[in-house]
Design a protein around this motif. Structure first.
Motif, PDB file in Angstrom:
ATOM      1  N   VAL A  50       0.882  -1.159   0.000  1.00 15.30           N
ATOM      2  CA  VAL A  50       0.000   0.000   0.000  1.00 15.30           C
ATOM      3  C   VAL A  50       0.919   1.208   0.000  1.00 15.30           C
ATOM      4  O   VAL A  50       1.932   1.225   0.710  1.00 15.30           O
ATOM      5  CB  VAL A  50      -0.961  -0.003   1.205  1.00 15.30           C
ATOM      6  N   SER A  51       0.603   2.184  -0.842  1.00 15.26           N
ATOM      7  CA  SER A  51       1.520   3.292  -1.081  1.00 15.26           C
ATOM      8  C   SER A  51       0.822   4.622  -0.824  1.00 15.26           C
ATOM      9  O   SER A  51      -0.360   4.781  -1.148  1.00 15.26           O
ATOM     10  CB  SER A  51       2.026   3.251  -2.526  1.00 15.26           C
ATOM     11  N   VAL A  52       1.559   5.563  -0.264  1.00 18.80           N
ATOM     12  CA  VAL A  52       1.020   6.877   0.069  1.00 18.80           C
ATOM     13  C   VAL A  52       1.914   7.944  -0.536  1.00 18.80           C
ATOM     14  O   VAL A  52       3.131   7.938  -0.328  1.00 18.80           O
ATOM     15  CB  VAL A  52       0.921   7.062   1.596  1.00 18.80           C
ATOM     16  N   GLY A  53       1.298   8.856  -1.279  1.00 23.56           N
ATOM     17  CA  GLY A  53       2.020   9.967  -1.861  1.00 23.56           C
ATOM     18  C   GLY A  53       1.758  11.246  -1.092  1.00 23.56           C
ATOM     19  O   GLY A  53       0.668  11.443  -0.546  1.00 23.56           O
ATOM     20  N   VAL A  54       2.760  12.111  -1.037  1.00 26.63           N
ATOM     21  CA  VAL A  54       2.605  13.426  -0.411  1.00 26.63           C
ATOM     22  C   VAL A  54       3.185  14.488  -1.337  1.00 26.63           C
ATOM     23  O   VAL A  54       4.196  14.272  -2.005  1.00 26.63           O
ATOM     24  CB  VAL A  54       3.297  13.505   0.975  1.00 26.63           C
ATOM     25  N   VAL A  55       2.508  15.634  -1.357  1.00 28.80           N
ATOM     26  CA  VAL A  55       2.976  16.788  -2.119  1.00 28.80           C
ATOM     27  C   VAL A  55       2.807  18.014  -1.223  1.00 28.80           C
ATOM     28  O   VAL A  55       1.692  18.324  -0.788  1.00 28.80           O
ATOM     29  CB  VAL A  55       2.182  16.958  -3.429  1.00 28.80           C
ATOM     30  N   ALA A  56       3.908  18.684  -0.936  1.00 32.85           N
ATOM     31  CA  ALA A  56       3.892  19.879  -0.089  1.00 32.85           C
ATOM     32  C   ALA A  56       3.868  21.126  -0.957  1.00 32.85           C
ATOM     33  O   ALA A  56       4.570  21.203  -1.981  1.00 32.85           O
ATOM     34  CB  ALA A  56       5.122  19.896   0.818  1.00 32.85           C
ATOM     35  N   ILE A  57       3.047  22.103  -0.566  1.00 30.88           N
ATOM     36  CA  ILE A  57       2.986  23.368  -1.284  1.00 30.88           C
ATOM     37  C   ILE A  57       2.951  24.513  -0.276  1.00 30.88           C
ATOM     38  O   ILE A  57       2.562  24.336   0.878  1.00 30.88           O
ATOM     39  CB  ILE A  57       1.752  23.463  -2.208  1.00 30.88           C
ATOM     40  N   ASP A  58       3.367  25.686  -0.749  1.00 27.03           N
ATOM     41  CA  ASP A  58       3.202  26.909   0.032  1.00 27.03           C
ATOM     42  C   ASP A  58       2.635  27.978  -0.887  1.00 27.03           C
ATOM     43  O   ASP A  58       2.224  27.694  -2.020  1.00 27.03           O
ATOM     44  CB  ASP A  58       4.524  27.333   0.679  1.00 27.03           C
ATOM     45  N   ALA A  59       2.623  29.203  -0.430  1.00 27.96           N
ATOM     46  CA  ALA A  59       2.004  30.276  -1.204  1.00 27.96           C
ATOM     47  C   ALA A  59       2.737  30.570  -2.499  1.00 27.96           C
ATOM     48  O   ALA A  59       2.160  31.155  -3.426  1.00 27.96           O
ATOM     49  CB  ALA A  59       1.906  31.548  -0.346  1.00 27.96           C
ATOM     50  N   ASP A  60       4.003  30.183  -2.583  1.00 25.18           N
ATOM     51  CA  ASP A  60       4.771  30.433  -3.799  1.00 25.18           C
ATOM     52  C   ASP A  60       4.486  29.422  -4.907  1.00 25.18           C
ATOM     53  O   ASP A  60       4.906  29.629  -6.043  1.00 25.18           O
ATOM     54  CB  ASP A  60       6.269  30.429  -3.481  1.00 25.18           C
ATOM     55  N   CYS A  61       3.807  28.337  -4.574  1.00 27.24           N
ATOM     56  CA  CYS A  61       3.456  27.331  -5.577  1.00 27.24           C
ATOM     57  C   CYS A  61       2.197  27.796  -6.296  1.00 27.24           C
ATOM     58  O   CYS A  61       1.120  27.870  -5.699  1.00 27.24           O
ATOM     59  CB  CYS A  61       3.221  25.967  -4.929  1.00 27.24           C
ATOM     60  N   ARG A  62       2.321  28.104  -7.555  1.00 23.82           N
ATOM     61  CA  ARG A  62       1.192  28.586  -8.332  1.00 23.82           C
ATOM     62  C   ARG A  62       0.344  27.408  -8.801  1.00 23.82           C
ATOM     63  O   ARG A  62       0.456  26.313  -8.289  1.00 23.82           O
ATOM     64  CB  ARG A  62       1.686  29.444  -9.503  1.00 23.82           C
ATOM     65  N   SER A  63      -0.480  27.640  -9.798  1.00 20.53           N
ATOM     66  CA  SER A  63      -1.375  26.582 -10.272  1.00 20.53           C
ATOM     67  C   SER A  63      -0.601  25.326 -10.622  1.00 20.53           C
ATOM     68  O   SER A  63       0.520  25.389 -11.158  1.00 20.53           O
ATOM     69  CB  SER A  63      -2.155  27.067 -11.491  1.00 20.53           C
ATOM     70  N   ALA A  64      -1.210  24.187 -10.343  1.00 24.19           N
ATOM     71  CA  ALA A  64      -0.574  22.898 -10.616  1.00 24.19           C
ATOM     72  C   ALA A  64      -0.380  22.706 -12.110  1.00 24.19           C
ATOM     73  O   ALA A  64      -1.076  23.336 -12.920  1.00 24.19           O
ATOM     74  CB  ALA A  64      -1.437  21.773 -10.054  1.00 24.19           C
ATOM     75  N   PRO A  65       0.552  21.858 -12.501  1.00 20.93           N
ATOM     76  CA  PRO A  65       0.744  21.585 -13.929  1.00 20.93           C
ATOM     77  C   PRO A  65      -0.556  21.158 -14.599  1.00 20.93           C
ATOM     78  O   PRO A  65      -1.371  20.451 -14.005  1.00 20.93           O
ATOM     79  CB  PRO A  65       1.772  20.451 -13.922  1.00 20.93           C
ATOM     80  N   GLN A  66      -0.720  21.594 -15.827  1.00 22.03           N
ATOM     81  CA  GLN A  66      -1.928  21.261 -16.568  1.00 22.03           C
ATOM     82  C   GLN A  66      -2.051  19.743 -16.700  1.00 22.03           C
ATOM     83  O   GLN A  66      -1.090  19.052 -17.006  1.00 22.03           O
ATOM     84  CB  GLN A  66      -1.896  21.900 -17.954  1.00 22.03           C
ATOM     85  N   GLY A  67      -3.247  19.256 -16.448  1.00 27.25           N
ATOM     86  CA  GLY A  67      -3.499  17.824 -16.565  1.00 27.25           C
ATOM     87  C   GLY A  67      -3.524  17.089 -15.247  1.00 27.25           C
ATOM     88  O   GLY A  67      -3.934  15.924 -15.194  1.00 27.25           O
ATOM     89  N   VAL A  68      -3.103  17.736 -14.160  1.00 28.87           N
ATOM     90  CA  VAL A  68      -3.115  17.072 -12.866  1.00 28.87           C
ATOM     91  C   VAL A  68      -4.554  16.839 -12.424  1.00 28.87           C
ATOM     92  O   VAL A  68      -5.362  17.759 -12.375  1.00 28.87           O
ATOM     93  CB  VAL A  68      -2.372  17.910 -11.798  1.00 28.87           C
TER      94      VAL A  68
END
Length: 262
Positions: A50-68
């Motif tokens: 069983v696998s768990v993914g994490v993605v950290a963002i802050d205010a400097d991270c703009r819109s996610a890549p197209q297609g996400v």
């Protein structure tokens, strides 16, 4: 901030056509500057981690890549193309795994927590202020580390968790985490399928889920070292006189069957 869980509910009616950062921005305005989107894959599989993914963002991270979007809605090729773009976009990322023998030893919920903790340790130098978790159940927070009990431990307190049903459809950070987890786990299953002892189970196609060809091989050969043997899998009839998936785990297949395991 205390490690309490409060569900974040979606508004009634049609949601956004694709994930966005609207929820994340609202939470950041509440004071959670560094957010971690978290999602799991493989909970309902019969074999593999069983696998768990994490993605950290802050205010400097703009819109996610197209297609996400939620990994189940993407083709394998599209998911793989997104991985390097997600890694460049976010503040930090990771994928943790809990293996079949660990699932058998501690149960699926504790194994999810273990995989999530392993993913979080890969966020080197990043302190999450809040974890945004897909679903309505907080499997990440260890009840033994909440409140006064947590103060007795030397380890740093776990980050607070906010659950949200269908967060993988609404929140870019969670959708991105689902993509990373899915690609990582699929790669492991395809690699394992290339080993001669695993070839009959056709994991390169079904990724360890309960597809017909997988169940046929289980009935003929029984479980392998990569199967979750505590789940009383189809194919153990020659061992214990029964051939079914334990009802206690049958509901784990739900949406995590990833369509046809794509």
């Amino acid at each position: 901030m205390t490690a309490t869980t409060r569900p974040t509910s979606a508004r009634r009616g049609a949601g956004p056509r694709r994930p966005s950062l609207r929820v994340e921005r609202t939470l950041q305005r509440e004071g959670y500057a560094v957010l971690v989107g978290m999602d799991e894959v493989g909970r309902g599989a019969l074999a593999g981690p069983v696998s768990v993914g994490v993605v950290a963002i802050d205010a400097d991270c703009r819109s996610a890549p197209q297609g996400v979007k939620d990994s189940k809605l993407l083709t394998p090729a599209a998911r793989e193309r997104l991985v390097p773009r997600i890694r460049r976009w976010c503040l930090g990322h990771g994928v943790g795994h809990a293996w079949p023998e660990e699932i058998d030893a501690i149960g699926i919920m504790a194994a999810l927590r273990l995989a999530g903790e392993r993913a979080l340790t890969q966020l080197e130098g990043i302190t999450p202020h809040l974890v945004l978790l897909d679903g309505n159940h907080d499997w990440l927070t260890d009840p033994r580390r909440v409140g006064l009990l947590g103060l007795l431990e030397e380890a740093p307190p776990p980050p607070p968790v906010r659950t949200m049903v269908k967060a993988d459809l609404r929140c870019s950070s969670v959708a991105a985490a689902s993509v990373l987890a899915k690609v990582s786990r699929d790669t492991l299953m395809v690699q394992a399928a290339g080993e001669e002892r695993h070839t009959p189970y056709r994991w390169e196609q079904n990724k360890g889920y309960a597809a017909a060809e997988h169940l046929d091989a289980l009935r003929e050969l029984g479980p392998s070292d990569w199967h979750r043997r505590s789940w009383r899998l189809t194919g153990q009839a020659h061992l214990d006189g029964e051939a079914h998936i334990d009802e206690a785990h049958s509901d784990e297949t739900h949406s995590n069957e990833e369509g046809s395991a794509g």
